[in-house]
Write a protein that holds these residues in place. Structure first.
Motif, PDB file in Angstrom:
ATOM      1  N   ARG A 405       0.846  -1.205   0.000  1.00 34.89           N
ATOM      2  CA  ARG A 405       0.000   0.000   0.000  1.00 34.89           C
ATOM      3  C   ARG A 405       0.873   1.244   0.000  1.00 34.89           C
ATOM      4  N   LYS A 406       2.034   1.134   0.633  1.00 40.27           N
ATOM      5  CA  LYS A 406       2.987   2.252   0.654  1.00 40.27           C
ATOM      6  C   LYS A 406       3.372   2.640  -0.772  1.00 40.27           C
ATOM      7  N   ALA A 407       3.657   1.645  -1.611  1.00 43.37           N
ATOM      8  CA  ALA A 407       4.047   1.935  -2.996  1.00 43.37           C
ATOM      9  C   ALA A 407       2.897   2.579  -3.757  1.00 43.37           C
ATOM     10  N   ARG A 408       1.667   2.079  -3.517  1.00 41.22           N
ATOM     11  CA  ARG A 408       0.505   2.655  -4.210  1.00 41.22           C
ATOM     12  C   ARG A 408       0.298   4.113  -3.796  1.00 41.22           C
ATOM     13  N   ASN A 409       0.412   4.368  -2.490  1.00 40.32           N
ATOM     14  CA  ASN A 409       0.187   5.733  -2.003  1.00 40.32           C
ATOM     15  C   ASN A 409       1.262   6.693  -2.514  1.00 40.32           C
ATOM     16  N   GLU A 410       2.489   6.192  -2.638  1.00 38.70           N
ATOM     17  CA  GLU A 410       3.550   7.048  -3.188  1.00 38.70           C
ATOM     18  C   GLU A 410       3.230   7.435  -4.631  1.00 38.70           C
ATOM     19  N   GLU A 411       2.666   6.477  -5.399  1.00 47.34           N
ATOM     20  CA  GLU A 411       2.291   6.790  -6.783  1.00 47.34           C
ATOM     21  C   GLU A 411       1.075   7.715  -6.808  1.00 47.34           C
ATOM     22  N   LEU A 412       0.138   7.471  -5.904  1.00 47.63           N
ATOM     23  CA  LEU A 412      -1.053   8.334  -5.832  1.00 47.63           C
ATOM     24  C   LEU A 412      -0.673   9.800  -5.608  1.00 47.63           C
ATOM     25  N   GLU A 413       0.374  10.027  -4.826  1.00 47.29           N
ATOM     26  CA  GLU A 413       0.809  11.406  -4.553  1.00 47.29           C
ATOM     27  C   GLU A 413       1.368  12.087  -5.805  1.00 47.29           C
ATOM     28  N   LYS A 414       1.789  11.271  -6.794  1.00 51.39           N
ATOM     29  CA  LYS A 414       2.396  11.842  -8.002  1.00 51.39           C
ATOM     30  C   LYS A 414       1.377  12.138  -9.096  1.00 51.39           C
ATOM     31  N   VAL A 415       0.187  11.521  -8.990  1.00 52.03           N
ATOM     32  CA  VAL A 415      -0.761  11.609 -10.103  1.00 52.03           C
ATOM     33  C   VAL A 415      -1.840  12.633  -9.800  1.00 52.03           C
ATOM     34  N   HIS A 416      -2.650  12.954 -10.817  1.00 55.67           N
ATOM     35  CA  HIS A 416      -3.723  13.933 -10.654  1.00 55.67           C
ATOM     36  C   HIS A 416      -4.672  13.502  -9.530  1.00 55.67           C
ATOM     37  N   LYS A 417      -5.190  14.491  -8.796  1.00 57.54           N
ATOM     38  CA  LYS A 417      -6.035  14.211  -7.630  1.00 57.54           C
ATOM     39  C   LYS A 417      -7.320  13.454  -7.993  1.00 57.54           C
ATOM     40  N   ALA A 418      -7.665  13.410  -9.288  1.00 52.71           N
ATOM     41  CA  ALA A 418      -8.863  12.664  -9.700  1.00 52.71           C
ATOM     42  C   ALA A 418      -8.755  11.193  -9.317  1.00 52.71           C
ATOM     43  N   ALA A 419      -7.537  10.667  -9.255  1.00 54.35           N
ATOM     44  CA  ALA A 419      -7.361   9.254  -8.881  1.00 54.35           C
ATOM     45  C   ALA A 419      -7.835   9.000  -7.454  1.00 54.35           C
ATOM     46  N   ILE A 420      -7.739  10.022  -6.619  1.00 58.77           N
ATOM     47  CA  ILE A 420      -8.231   9.915  -5.238  1.00 58.77           C
ATOM     48  C   ILE A 420      -9.719  10.226  -5.168  1.00 58.77           C
ATOM     49  N   GLU A 421     -10.130  11.242  -5.907  1.00 62.03           N
ATOM     50  CA  GLU A 421     -11.512  11.720  -5.799  1.00 62.03           C
ATOM     51  C   GLU A 421     -12.511  10.837  -6.541  1.00 62.03           C
ATOM     52  N   LYS A 422     -12.082  10.173  -7.622  1.00 63.51           N
ATOM     53  CA  LYS A 422     -13.019   9.452  -8.484  1.00 63.51           C
ATOM     54  C   LYS A 422     -12.889   7.938  -8.403  1.00 63.51           C
ATOM     55  N   THR A 423     -12.046   7.445  -7.487  1.00 64.44           N
ATOM     56  CA  THR A 423     -11.892   6.002  -7.315  1.00 64.44           C
ATOM     57  C   THR A 423     -11.839   5.687  -5.823  1.00 64.44           C
ATOM     58  N   THR A 424     -11.808   4.416  -5.487  1.00 60.97           N
ATOM     59  CA  THR A 424     -11.717   4.003  -4.079  1.00 60.97           C
ATOM     60  C   THR A 424     -10.321   3.528  -3.721  1.00 60.97           C
ATOM     61  N   LEU A 425      -9.343   3.728  -4.604  1.00 62.01           N
ATOM     62  CA  LEU A 425      -8.027   3.123  -4.399  1.00 62.01           C
ATOM     63  C   LEU A 425      -7.390   3.516  -3.069  1.00 62.01           C
ATOM     64  N   LYS A 426      -7.521   4.769  -2.677  1.00 64.89           N
ATOM     65  CA  LYS A 426      -6.851   5.223  -1.451  1.00 64.89           C
ATOM     66  C   LYS A 426      -7.390   4.504  -0.210  1.00 64.89           C
ATOM     67  N   ASP A 427      -8.612   3.964  -0.300  1.00 65.99           N
ATOM     68  CA  ASP A 427      -9.229   3.299   0.857  1.00 65.99           C
ATOM     69  C   ASP A 427      -8.949   1.801   0.907  1.00 65.99           C
ATOM     70  N   LEU A 428      -8.343   1.266  -0.122  1.00 66.09           N
ATOM     71  CA  LEU A 428      -8.118  -0.186  -0.178  1.00 66.09           C
ATOM     72  C   LEU A 428      -6.805  -0.527   0.509  1.00 66.09           C
ATOM     73  N   ASP A 429      -6.893  -1.281   1.593  1.00 67.08           N
ATOM     74  CA  ASP A 429      -5.673  -1.578   2.356  1.00 67.08           C
ATOM     75  C   ASP A 429      -5.143  -2.994   2.105  1.00 67.08           C
ATOM     76  N   LYS A 430      -5.794  -3.741   1.212  1.00 62.43           N
ATOM     77  CA  LYS A 430      -5.314  -5.103   0.926  1.00 62.43           C
ATOM     78  C   LYS A 430      -3.898  -5.050   0.359  1.00 62.43           C
ATOM     79  N   GLU A 431      -3.067  -5.973   0.798  1.00 61.46           N
ATOM     80  CA  GLU A 431      -1.726  -6.152   0.241  1.00 61.46           C
ATOM     81  C   GLU A 431      -1.542  -7.627  -0.104  1.00 61.46           C
ATOM     82  N   TYR A 432      -1.151  -7.927  -1.330  1.00 60.38           N
ATOM     83  CA  TYR A 432      -0.948  -9.306  -1.754  1.00 60.38           C
ATOM     84  C   TYR A 432       0.245  -9.906  -1.009  1.00 60.38           C
TER      85      TYR A 432
END
Length: 563
Positions: A405-432
């Motif tokens: 999740r750390k890697a995903r959140n680091e990428e989320l910080e680099k991309v347009h805020k729509a990825a946070i506002e228009k998806t549920t990715l930031k709330d998903l805590d599953k890690e394979y």
């Protein structure tokens, strides 16, 4: 005869319920064997991860449109130039690698079997030629059927026995493995300058609907007992709000009875491109949760992702009308659009996925949302729809996002805020964990494809094995995603048919892979049903019927699956 003992590795073999157990793997005669072979070479793989060879259910690696993509993109040649090295051939290509580079790069990641998912029947011979030019990998093709005039006529006349006979003949004639459907009815409509936008829209002249095409092909696919379900690229791909027609398509085949040995009757491919909510590009949003909820509740559907990778991509598909739309979106980018006589079409448009573009940021997040939201991982496969979502050799990067999740959140910080506002990715805590990585890159892909001797390490399985230099007892995957990406990018060893082809991330041998294809046992009995139709319709072709089937000379290592 090559014989090896892989000693003391941490083995992840989900199809045999082995989850990181420290054990030995034995290889002899190109197969996994139960006992240590006499005179076997012992390789110490303690402190390393051992998995079956990777399988990719959907990468565009061979055939006419792939080759056109190579010619269309000289910039690929300039930015990714691979010189000759030892016995290895030179090559080029960032998004559309040459055949040799394709084989080398898949093998370096520990992959050993890859399927080309869009073979135009008339051009199948070209696809097989490129298969033979791609080293190391076993391969197979999915034949395009969803806009074929024979198929449309038989669906129109409700002649299911004839449709089944034609599909059996077409698989034999093209030496392909599975039935592919792309924008059912839409590509034929494109020949008239139109498309189909709803599941019940009528295809010009044939007067059939996408719903009728999909359900008919799913029915005969199961009736024939083919090892893989129909493999569907849905209608309205790439359009805002298309998750609704995606769910409609899944629901349309829900009552079809699956053939013996599986529960699914439809594989929906690169579903990220068909999981969009919103009504326009302005309110574009994720429909991933609606798709994941449906898949979680039903067993008749499986999916692969088509994960987006930021940077250059080359979109290529039989969906000609979509490529025309994408050319308009890219404001007139260079492109290819073509028609394949009575069978299908295709298009190619270069594209760049940018972190700063809201739609691209949401697309990137949707793929991961789906991977993290489907509960039964035997229903989902990791792909990029290479080279549409991005090059296949970014699989290790995707794996690092899945385990951390750390890697995903680091990428989320680099991309347009729509990825946070228009998806549920930031709330998903599953890690394979690594067992789950092995499912979505090997076990599920083999199971969905109906491959019995791949995707696992049980006795009798092919000697296709990947060893990765990462110690799960010492490395925290979640906090060290960069080590995961590094390990999966360069396998410590890749074995193909029991031969070492990669060592320490370097390709050291380039054997020829097998071509996997399907032959229906009762084909000869079924042929009288369609012989007159073949003769009558063939007057529209520019090639004679006798010259149409792919000869066995194009399959020097044939692996026929008879059903």
């Amino acid at each position: 005869m090559n014989a090896y003992v892989l000693k003391g590795g941490h083995v992840y073999d989900p199809l045999n319920n082995i989850d990181g157990e420290k054990m030995d793997i034995y290889i002899a005669g190109g197969k996994i064997v139960e006992e240590p072979p006499k005179g076997a070479k012992v390789i110490d793989v303690s402190g390393k991860v051992v998995m079956p060879g990777g399988i990719c259910i959907h990468s565009h690696i061979a055939g006419g449109k792939v080759n056109s993509g190579r010619m269309l993109r000289p910039e690929d040649h300039r930015r990714d130039n691979i010189p000759k090295k030892g016995q290895l051939r030179s090559g080029v290509g960032y998004t559309v690698p040459t055949t040799f580079v394709t084989g080398y790069r898949f093998a370096a990641m520990g992959y050993t079997t890859v399927f080309e998912p869009a073979v135009p029947p008339l051009k199948a011979r070209h696809t097989h030629e490129e298969f033979q030019d791609t080293p190391i990998l076993d391969h197979g093709g999915f034949v395009l059927t969803g806009n074929n005039w024979f198929v449309l006529n038989y669906v129109k006349n409700n002649e299911m026995d004839k449709l089944a006979a034609f599909i059996a003949w077409l698989l034999w004639a093209t030496k392909c493995y599975a039935v592919k459907i792309v924008n059912p009815g839409g590509v034929e409509s494109w020949g008239w300058g139109k498309n189909v936008n709803g599941l019940d829209d009528k295809v010009p002249y044939f007067d059939v609907t996408p719903r009728e095409i999909v359900t008919a092909l799913s029915y005969v696919n199961e009736k024939l007992g083919l090892p893989h379900t129909i493999h569907v690229h849905g209608n309205n791909l790439g359009q805002p709000g298309n998750y609704e027609i995606t769910l409609e398509t899944m629901e349309a085949v829900r009552e079809i009875k699956a053939s013996k040995g599986r529960r699914s009757v439809l594989h929906f491919t690169h579903i990220q491109f068909n999981a969009y909510a919103g009504t326009s590009w302005k309110d574009f949003a994720s429909g991933a949760q609606e798709i994941a909820n449906y898949v979680n509740k039903h067993d008749h559907v499986t999916i692969d992702i088509g994960q987006v990778i930021f940077g250059d991509a080359t979109t290529m598909t039989a969906d000609g009308p979509w490529e025309f739309a994408l050319r308009q979106i890219t404001r007139g980018n260079k492109w290819v659009n073509s028609d394949v006589e009575l069978e299908t079409g295709s298009g190619i448009v270069p594209y760049v996925f940018r972190r700063t573009v809201p739609v691209n940021a949401v697309q990137w997040a949707i793929g991961l949302e789906l991977m993290l939201s489907v509960n039964d991982l035997y229903k989902v496969c990791l792909t990029t729809d290479h080279p549409n979502g991005g090059p296949f050799y970014f699989y290790p990067k995707i794996i690092s996002w899945l385990v951390s999740r750390k890697a995903r959140n680091e990428e989320l910080e680099k991309v347009h805020k729509a990825a946070i506002e228009k998806t549920t990715l930031k709330d998903l805590d599953k890690e394979y964990n690594l067992y789950e990585v092995a499912i979505v890159t090997r076990a599920a892909q083999a199971k969905i494809l109906g491959l019995k001797d791949r995707g696992h390490l049980g006795p009798g399985a092919k000697g296709d094995v990947a060893v990765y230099d990462i110690d799960p007892t010492k490395v925290n995957l979640s906090s060290s995603p960069e080590l995961v990406e590094k390990a999966f990018s360069a396998a410590a060893y890749t074995f193909k048919d029991g031969e070492i082809v990669v060592k320490d991330g370097e390709v050291i041998a380039t054997p020829q892979g097998s071509t996997i294809w399907v032959k229906v046992k009762k084909l000869e009995e079924m042929m009288p049903l369609i012989e007159e139709d073949l003769k009558e319709m063939w007057k529209h072709y520019t090639i004679s019927l006798n010259n149409y089937p792919v000869q066995m000379e194009y399959l020097p290592k044939s692996e026929m699956v008879e059903v």
